[in-house]
Design a protein around this motif. Structure first.
Motif, PDB file in Angstrom:
ATOM      1  N   THR A   1      12.128  -2.059   6.963  1.00 24.35           N
ATOM      2  CA  THR A   1      11.137  -1.251   7.670  1.00 24.35           C
ATOM      3  C   THR A   1      10.668  -1.988   8.916  1.00 24.35           C
ATOM      4  O   THR A   1      10.334  -3.168   8.869  1.00 24.35           O
ATOM      5  CB  THR A   1       9.931  -0.952   6.752  1.00 24.35           C
ATOM      6  OG1 THR A   1      10.407  -0.228   5.615  1.00 24.35           O
ATOM      7  CG2 THR A   1       8.877  -0.141   7.473  1.00 24.35           C
ATOM      8  N   SER A   2      10.633  -1.282  10.022  1.00 18.81           N
ATOM      9  CA  SER A   2      10.219  -1.887  11.292  1.00 18.81           C
ATOM     10  C   SER A   2       8.694  -1.965  11.378  1.00 18.81           C
ATOM     11  O   SER A   2       7.970  -1.262  10.657  1.00 18.81           O
ATOM     12  CB  SER A   2      10.732  -1.054  12.465  1.00 18.81           C
ATOM     13  OG  SER A   2      10.063   0.202  12.499  1.00 18.81           O
TER      14      SER A   2
ATOM     15  N   SER B   1       6.942  -0.896  13.871  1.00 16.25           N
ATOM     16  CA  SER B   1       6.442   0.387  14.364  1.00 16.25           C
ATOM     17  C   SER B   1       6.376   1.422  13.241  1.00 16.25           C
ATOM     18  O   SER B   1       5.426   2.211  13.179  1.00 16.25           O
ATOM     19  CB  SER B   1       7.273   0.896  15.541  1.00 16.25           C
ATOM     20  OG  SER B   1       8.612   1.080  15.162  1.00 16.25           O
ATOM     21  N   ASP B   2       7.343   1.436  12.327  1.00 14.09           N
ATOM     22  CA  ASP B   2       7.267   2.358  11.187  1.00 14.09           C
ATOM     23  C   ASP B   2       6.148   1.966  10.231  1.00 14.09           C
ATOM     24  O   ASP B   2       5.476   2.832   9.663  1.00 14.09           O
ATOM     25  CB  ASP B   2       8.600   2.432  10.442  1.00 14.09           C
ATOM     26  CG  ASP B   2       9.601   3.346  11.130  1.00 14.09           C
ATOM     27  OD1 ASP B   2       9.188   4.209  11.932  1.00 14.09           O
ATOM     28  OD2 ASP B   2      10.809   3.195  10.865  1.00 14.09           O
TER      29      ASP B   2
ATOM     30  N   LYS C   1       3.083   3.291  11.789  1.00 13.71           N
ATOM     31  CA  LYS C   1       3.082   4.756  11.764  1.00 13.71           C
ATOM     32  C   LYS C   1       2.740   5.313  10.377  1.00 13.71           C
ATOM     33  O   LYS C   1       1.975   6.270  10.261  1.00 13.71           O
ATOM     34  CB  LYS C   1       4.453   5.265  12.204  1.00 13.71           C
ATOM     35  CG  LYS C   1       4.581   6.765  12.266  1.00 13.71           C
ATOM     36  CD  LYS C   1       5.956   7.144  12.799  1.00 13.71           C
ATOM     37  CE  LYS C   1       6.123   8.645  12.859  1.00 13.71           C
ATOM     38  NZ  LYS C   1       7.446   9.017  13.390  1.00 13.71           N
ATOM     39  N   TYR C   2       3.303   4.724   9.324  1.00 10.41           N
ATOM     40  CA  TYR C   2       3.183   5.309   7.984  1.00 10.41           C
ATOM     41  C   TYR C   2       2.193   4.603   7.046  1.00 10.41           C
ATOM     42  O   TYR C   2       1.722   5.210   6.092  1.00 10.41           O
ATOM     43  CB  TYR C   2       4.555   5.348   7.303  1.00 10.41           C
ATOM     44  CG  TYR C   2       5.524   6.222   8.036  1.00 10.41           C
ATOM     45  CD1 TYR C   2       5.381   7.598   8.042  1.00 10.41           C
ATOM     46  CD2 TYR C   2       6.581   5.671   8.747  1.00 10.41           C
ATOM     47  CE1 TYR C   2       6.274   8.412   8.723  1.00 10.41           C
ATOM     48  CE2 TYR C   2       7.483   6.479   9.428  1.00 10.41           C
ATOM     49  CZ  TYR C   2       7.320   7.839   9.414  1.00 10.41           C
ATOM     50  OH  TYR C   2       8.205   8.641  10.093  1.00 10.41           O
ATOM     51  N   TYR C   3       1.896   3.354   7.314  1.00 13.16           N
ATOM     52  CA  TYR C   3       1.062   2.582   6.387  1.00 13.16           C
ATOM     53  C   TYR C   3      -0.327   2.266   6.940  1.00 13.16           C
ATOM     54  O   TYR C   3      -1.291   2.192   6.185  1.00 13.16           O
ATOM     55  CB  TYR C   3       1.753   1.259   6.020  1.00 13.16           C
ATOM     56  CG  TYR C   3       2.966   1.408   5.135  1.00 13.16           C
ATOM     57  CD1 TYR C   3       2.883   1.175   3.767  1.00 13.16           C
ATOM     58  CD2 TYR C   3       4.204   1.755   5.660  1.00 13.16           C
ATOM     59  CE1 TYR C   3       3.991   1.296   2.938  1.00 13.16           C
ATOM     60  CE2 TYR C   3       5.326   1.886   4.846  1.00 13.16           C
ATOM     61  CZ  TYR C   3       5.214   1.656   3.486  1.00 13.16           C
ATOM     62  OH  TYR C   3       6.311   1.775   2.678  1.00 13.16           O
TER      63      TYR C   3
ATOM     64  N   ILE D   1       7.024   4.407   1.508  1.00  5.43           N
ATOM     65  CA  ILE D   1       7.904   5.338   2.208  1.00  5.43           C
ATOM     66  C   ILE D   1       9.315   4.794   2.048  1.00  5.43           C
ATOM     67  O   ILE D   1       9.541   3.590   2.186  1.00  5.43           O
ATOM     68  CB  ILE D   1       7.575   5.411   3.722  1.00  5.43           C
ATOM     69  CG1 ILE D   1       6.099   5.699   3.957  1.00  5.43           C
ATOM     70  CG2 ILE D   1       8.471   6.408   4.428  1.00  5.43           C
ATOM     71  CD1 ILE D   1       5.642   7.050   3.519  1.00  5.43           C
TER      72      ILE D   1
ATOM     73  N   PHE E   1      13.122   4.903   3.528  1.00  4.05           N
ATOM     74  CA  PHE E   1      13.968   5.265   4.665  1.00  4.05           C
ATOM     75  C   PHE E   1      15.454   5.108   4.352  1.00  4.05           C
ATOM     76  O   PHE E   1      16.286   5.470   5.167  1.00  4.05           O
ATOM     77  CB  PHE E   1      13.653   4.362   5.874  1.00  4.05           C
ATOM     78  CG  PHE E   1      12.247   4.474   6.368  1.00  4.05           C
ATOM     79  CD1 PHE E   1      11.829   5.578   7.094  1.00  4.05           C
ATOM     80  CD2 PHE E   1      11.325   3.478   6.107  1.00  4.05           C
ATOM     81  CE1 PHE E   1      10.527   5.682   7.551  1.00  4.05           C
ATOM     82  CE2 PHE E   1      10.025   3.567   6.561  1.00  4.05           C
ATOM     83  CZ  PHE E   1       9.621   4.674   7.292  1.00  4.05           C
TER      84      PHE E   1
END
Length: 140
Positions: A11-12, A14-15, A18-20, A107, A109
């Protein structure tokens, strides 16, 4: 409330943001909230870094004799965190955290029709056990 934070190792940043970040910011200042986190790369290390200056209410679960990753303790809450280790595998560690949690934030991916990631397996287990999802319900 015990929230298990987990996700994919790739996980990046930026992700993660965004999600956490938003769900975590909504609960981090609540004194009744405790976070459970592993020490694998990706979401685990990003979550640990995110939480280190925000709360002493973290339990780090790790494989082996010492964590693969632990943030700096200097002028952070890390020195106050509880560290539980000596799990033989990531799966054993995850099961212990899932057993303890009441809520989860994750999440996935990486899964597709050919492969189910460890993150997706943990999400499914959390759902089967009635753990409450903390994130955006459209992402479940």
């Amino acid at each position: 409330m015990y929230i298990y934070i987990f996700g994919n190792g790739n996980t990046s940043f930026s992700d993660f943001r965004k999600y956490y970040e938003t769900p975590l910011l909504q609960v981090v200042n609540n004194p009744g909230v405790h976070f459970l986190v592993g020490e694998f790369r990706g979401v685990d290390t990003l979550a640990l870094e995110f939480l280190k200056t925000l709360t002493p209410h973290v339990t780090l679960y790790h494989v082996g004799e010492r964590p693969r990753y632990l943030p700096d303790r200097f002028k952070t809450h890390v020195a106050e965190w509880k560290v539980i280790g000596n799990f033989k595998t990531d799966q054993e560690r995850d099961c212990a955290a899932i057993d303890r949690c009441t809520h989860y934030l994750a999440i996935d991916f990486n899964s597709d029709e050919k492969r189910k990631s460890g993150t997706l397996k943990n999400i499914e287990l959390c759902n089967e056990l009635g753990k409450i999802y903390l994130g955006d319900s459209k992402l479940r």
